[in-house]
Design a protein around this motif. Sequence first.
Motif, short mmCIF file in Angstrom:
data_model
loop_
_atom_site.label_atom_id
_atom_site.label_comp_id
_atom_site.label_asym_id
_atom_site.label_seq_id
_atom_site.Cartn_x
_atom_site.Cartn_y
_atom_site.Cartn_z
N VAL A 172 0.81 -1.00 -0.24
CA VAL A 172 0.30 0.18 0.74
C VAL A 172 0.93 1.24 0.07
O VAL A 172 0.12 2.30 -0.18
CB VAL A 172 -1.11 -0.38 1.33
CG1 VAL A 172 -1.78 -1.08 1.33
CG2 VAL A 172 0.16 0.07 2.69
N SER A 173 2.39 0.94 0.31
CA SER A 173 3.18 2.08 0.21
C SER A 173 4.63 1.62 -0.04
O SER A 173 4.98 0.64 0.44
CB SER A 173 2.94 3.02 1.66
OG SER A 173 3.75 3.99 1.17
N PHE A 192 -8.26 -2.84 3.63
CA PHE A 192 -7.54 -0.74 3.36
C PHE A 192 -8.85 -0.50 2.29
O PHE A 192 -9.92 -1.27 2.29
CB PHE A 192 -6.56 -0.39 2.54
CG PHE A 192 -6.39 -2.04 1.12
CD1 PHE A 192 -6.95 -1.15 0.34
CD2 PHE A 192 -5.78 -2.87 1.31
CE1 PHE A 192 -6.85 -1.96 -0.97
CE2 PHE A 192 -5.81 -3.78 0.08
CZ PHE A 192 -6.95 -3.55 -0.97
N GLY A 194 -9.61 2.22 -0.27
CA GLY A 194 -9.30 2.41 -2.16
C GLY A 194 -10.45 2.51 -3.01
O GLY A 194 -11.57 2.20 -2.65
N HIS A 208 -5.05 3.33 -2.80
CA HIS A 208 -5.62 3.14 -1.91
C HIS A 208 -5.49 4.68 -0.95
O HIS A 208 -5.21 5.83 -1.32
CB HIS A 208 -3.68 3.50 -1.33
CG HIS A 208 -3.88 2.72 0.24
ND1 HIS A 208 -4.18 3.85 0.96
CD2 HIS A 208 -3.53 1.88 0.64
CE1 HIS A 208 -4.06 2.91 2.51
NE2 HIS A 208 -4.13 2.16 1.86
#
Length: 276
Positions: A172-173, A192, A194, A208
Amino acid sequence: MGSALLLLLFIIKSYGVARYSLTTTTALLVATPSQVALGTVTIYAYYVLPAVALGTAWFAVMFRDRIRPALWPLIVIVATLTALASPLTYLVRGFALLMVAIWVEMVIRRYRRVWADLAGEVGRRRRRILSGLQGLSIVYLGAGAMAGLFLFSLDVPWVSAQAFQVSDPVVVSTQNKQLRDNELTIDTAHRFVGYPIDENEEWVTVLHADTRYIMRIPQSKVEFRLTCHNEADQLHGDRPLFEALQGNPYNSHNIDCRKVVNDLEKRPLGRPFPVQ
């Protein structure tokens, strides 16, 4: 010029949604060029509908001498339908803006009478300026309000938010500037919030909600995709005027995305939701 302006607005919108990253902006435009246009107009429908209703009524009254009688039924239908479909809260805000425009028109007319007594080039120039502004105050005020709204919500994506749960953790990052700048910092998650910007039978491309990192996830790994309302980004809903006149409350089908993710975290991975 209108097409060029719209194209510029869509590019600026993509730039804001990407949190001012040119790399992400390019990826968004390449993935969904048509969705940018349609989705951007849709997310501002709460403001567009009252603007059409009040703007139609304004120009019909201000320029009634120039309107052919055959057009009045169409004008009434457009103004009535858009007003009834407008959310009550946003319609009241538009009506407040209309009151300000009426006050501005009264000020313009007053100064036109004052400057009508002025002789010479100065008086004529001022009268020409006021004559050009008369009847268009709602346009300038509305354009300013819409521009402010556009800038305020520049980073709001044009698609509905969804809460995802995947069987295997996804990235996610890849960078956390709060810890280390320009160093690889990989964060993964099973759950998450998104925005799905593109998909086919095998893959779904997701932006995201927090990091604005673009993820490409196999469809086989997606266990749940629940549409939700991202309170941090999206406009708050309200009942249309038509429903308010009937006394019906506003009932949204979409819960806050954070509450959905919190509920998913309480469930073991791979366990489906119970069927009522």
